[in-house]
Write a protein that holds these residues in place. Structure first.
Motif, PDB file in Angstrom:
ATOM      1  N   ILE A  29     -18.082  41.193 -42.686  1.00  0.00           N
ATOM      2  CA  ILE A  29     -18.594  42.576 -42.775  1.00  0.00           C
ATOM      3  C   ILE A  29     -19.111  43.095 -41.439  1.00  0.00           C
ATOM      4  O   ILE A  29     -19.613  44.219 -41.379  1.00  0.00           O
ATOM      5  N   GLY A  30     -19.014  42.326 -40.378  1.00  0.00           N
ATOM      6  CA  GLY A  30     -19.505  42.766 -39.081  1.00  0.00           C
ATOM      7  C   GLY A  30     -20.914  42.281 -38.820  1.00  0.00           C
ATOM      8  O   GLY A  30     -21.745  42.202 -39.741  1.00  0.00           O
ATOM      9  N   ALA A  31     -21.202  41.964 -37.570  1.00  0.00           N
ATOM     10  CA  ALA A  31     -22.492  41.370 -37.211  1.00  0.00           C
ATOM     11  C   ALA A  31     -23.692  42.262 -37.537  1.00  0.00           C
ATOM     12  O   ALA A  31     -24.675  41.785 -38.107  1.00  0.00           O
ATOM     13  N   PRO A  32     -23.691  43.574 -37.182  1.00  0.00           N
ATOM     14  CA  PRO A  32     -24.881  44.393 -37.450  1.00  0.00           C
ATOM     15  C   PRO A  32     -25.238  44.468 -38.933  1.00  0.00           C
ATOM     16  O   PRO A  32     -26.401  44.361 -39.310  1.00  0.00           O
ATOM     17  N   ARG A  33     -24.220  44.657 -39.764  1.00  0.00           N
ATOM     18  CA  ARG A  33     -24.459  44.766 -41.212  1.00  0.00           C
ATOM     19  C   ARG A  33     -24.948  43.446 -41.784  1.00  0.00           C
ATOM     20  O   ARG A  33     -25.891  43.407 -42.593  1.00  0.00           O
ATOM     21  N   ALA A  34     -24.334  42.350 -41.362  1.00  0.00           N
ATOM     22  CA  ALA A  34     -24.765  41.030 -41.826  1.00  0.00           C
ATOM     23  C   ALA A  34     -26.186  40.740 -41.374  1.00  0.00           C
ATOM     24  O   ALA A  34     -26.995  40.187 -42.131  1.00  0.00           O
ATOM     25  N   LEU A  35     -26.509  41.123 -40.141  1.00  0.00           N
ATOM     26  CA  LEU A  35     -27.847  40.889 -39.596  1.00  0.00           C
ATOM     27  C   LEU A  35     -28.898  41.631 -40.406  1.00  0.00           C
ATOM     28  O   LEU A  35     -29.938  41.061 -40.767  1.00  0.00           O
ATOM     29  N   PRO A 212     -23.730  44.585 -48.769  1.00  0.00           N
ATOM     30  CA  PRO A 212     -22.496  43.782 -48.745  1.00  0.00           C
ATOM     31  C   PRO A 212     -21.794  43.802 -50.096  1.00  0.00           C
ATOM     32  O   PRO A 212     -22.448  43.932 -51.141  1.00  0.00           O
ATOM     33  N   PRO A 213     -20.477  43.665 -50.110  1.00  0.00           N
ATOM     34  CA  PRO A 213     -19.746  43.548 -51.377  1.00  0.00           C
ATOM     35  C   PRO A 213     -20.204  42.312 -52.144  1.00  0.00           C
ATOM     36  O   PRO A 213     -20.783  41.386 -51.577  1.00  0.00           O
ATOM     37  N   PHE A 219     -23.035  34.958 -49.466  1.00  0.00           N
ATOM     38  CA  PHE A 219     -23.079  34.340 -48.143  1.00  0.00           C
ATOM     39  C   PHE A 219     -24.293  34.843 -47.353  1.00  0.00           C
ATOM     40  O   PHE A 219     -24.932  34.079 -46.621  1.00  0.00           O
ATOM     41  N   VAL A 220     -24.597  36.130 -47.498  1.00  0.00           N
ATOM     42  CA  VAL A 220     -25.769  36.713 -46.829  1.00  0.00           C
ATOM     43  C   VAL A 220     -27.046  36.072 -47.368  1.00  0.00           C
ATOM     44  O   VAL A 220     -27.967  35.743 -46.613  1.00  0.00           O
ATOM     45  N   LEU A 221     -27.103  35.893 -48.680  1.00  0.00           N
ATOM     46  CA  LEU A 221     -28.271  35.254 -49.287  1.00  0.00           C
ATOM     47  C   LEU A 221     -28.452  33.833 -48.766  1.00  0.00           C
ATOM     48  O   LEU A 221     -29.580  33.425 -48.423  1.00  0.00           O
TER      49      LEU A 221
END
Length: 289
Positions: A29-35, A212-213, A219-221
Motif C-alpha cells: 500500500i506504499g510506505a506513507p500509508r503503511a507508516l 488499508p484493505p 499485516f499492518v496490525l
C-alpha cells in the motif's frame, strides 16, 4: 537472569517480525500509508499497556514538552526513512543501515549527555561505519543492475540513513521523557505526535492515507503490535536482568532480520554487500555491550 534474557530474545524476535511486515505493508500500500496506520496501532497498544506497566518516577515538567516535540520530529524522520527504505530495497541492505542508529545514539549521548565512550564503543563504531560504507557502495554498484535500478538503490540507502539518524536522535530523547510519563505512555505520545505532524504533510503532497484493505490490514496490525511488543519485552527484561545483559540480546533483531531475509525471502546480495551487513550487525551488538 534467565527470565530477563528470555524477554530480550522476545524483543529481538518481535522487532525482526516487525521489520518483515513493515516491508510487506509498504510494498502493498506504499510506505506513507503503511507508516500512518502502523503508528496508530502502536499508539493504541502502547497506551493500553501503559495502564498496567507504567510507573512514572519523576514529575512532568515544561522541558518534557519540548523533548516530546523534538522526539516526534526526529522519530517521524526515522520511521519514514525506515518504511521507505524497506519498501524500495531488500531487507538485507536496508536493515543494517537503519540499525546503525545505535552509533548515532551513542554520539548524541557523548555530545549532549556527557557520557564517555569505552574502547568497545570505539570498536563497535568502527565496525558500523565500515559496514554501512560497504553496504552503501556495493549495493548501488551491482553490475547486473540498470541505471534506474542503481539510482533506486542509492535513494533507498539514503532513506535508510535518514532512518538511522532519526532514530539515533529520537531514542535518547525518548529516554529523557520516559521517566516522567512511563516508557509506554511516552512511546504512545510520540506515535500520536508523529501522526499529527506527518498526516498533513502526506495529504499536502497528495498521498492517500485511506485505511488499508482488509487483506492488508492484518499485516499492518502485526507490524504495529510487534514493534510495541518489542518495547514491552525490553521493559520486562530490565526487571529481571541488568541492561548490560538485555541490550546486546535485544540488538540481535537486525541480525535475525537479515538472516530471515537471506534464508527465507531469498534476498541475495553480492558477497561484499553481505560482508558489510555482517559488519554492521556485529558493530551494533558491540555497541550494546
Amino acid at each position: 537472569m534467565i527470565v530477563g534474557i528470555a524477554f530480550a530474545l522476545l524483543t529481538s524476535l518481535s522487532w525482526a517480525v516487525a521489520n518483515v511486515f513493515i516491508q510487506r505493508c509498504g510494498r502493498l500500500i506504499g510506505a506513507p500509508r503503511a507508516l500512518l496506520w502502523a503508528l496508530v496501532v502502536g499508539a493504541v497498544v502502547s497506551a493500553l499497556v501503559s495502564l498496567g506497566l507504567d510507573h512514572p518516577s519523576e514529575p512532568f515538567a515544561t522541558r518534557h514538552v519540548w523533548l516530546l516535540g523534538l522526539a516526534a520530529l526526529t522519530g517521524l524522520a526515522g520511521y519514514f526513512g525506515m518504511f521507505w527504505a524497506f519498501e524500495k530495497a531488500d531487507l538485507t541492505v536496508a536493515v543494517p543501515v537503519v540499525s546503525s542508529w545505535s552509533l548515532v545514539a551513542s554520539g548524541v549521548s557523548v555530545l549532549a549527555l556527557g557520557e564517555r565512550p569505552t574502547p568497545p564503543d570505539y570498536l563497535g563504531a568502527l565496525l558500523v561505519c565500515a559496514g554501512v560504507m560497504v553496504v552503501a557502495v556495493t549495493s548501488t554498484r551491482q553490475a547486473d543492475a540498470s541505471l534506474e535500478g542503481r539510482r533506486r538503490g542509492l535513494w533507498a540507502v539514503l532513506a535508510a540513513g535518514v532512518g538511522s539518524v532519526g532514530f539515533g536522535v529520537m531514542i535518547p530523547l525518548y529516554g529523557e521523557v520516559a521517566p516522567a510519563l512511563g516508557p509506554f505512555a511516552a512511546s504512545s505520545a510520540i506515535y500520536v505526535l508523529c501522526v499529527v505532524l506527518g498526516a498533513p504533510l502526506a495529504r499536502g503532497v497528495g498521498v492517500s492515507l485511506a485505511r488499508p484493505p482488509a487483506g492488508v490490514w492484518r499485516f499492518v496490525l502485526i507490524a504495529g503490535v510487534a514493534e510495541t511488543v518489542g518495547f514491552v519485552s525490553v521493559a520486562l527484561g530490565q526487571r529481571h536482568a541488568p541492561m548490560t545483559v538485555v541490550a546486546p540480546v535485544s540488538s540481535l533483531a537486525a541480525t535475525l532480520t537479515v538472516l530471515y531475509a537471506w534464508v527465507i525471502l531469498r534476498q541475495r546480495q553480492t558477497p561484499a554487500t553481505a560482508l558489510g551487513a555482517a559488519l554492521v550487525c556485529a558493530g551494533v551488538v558491540v555497541l550494546a555491550l
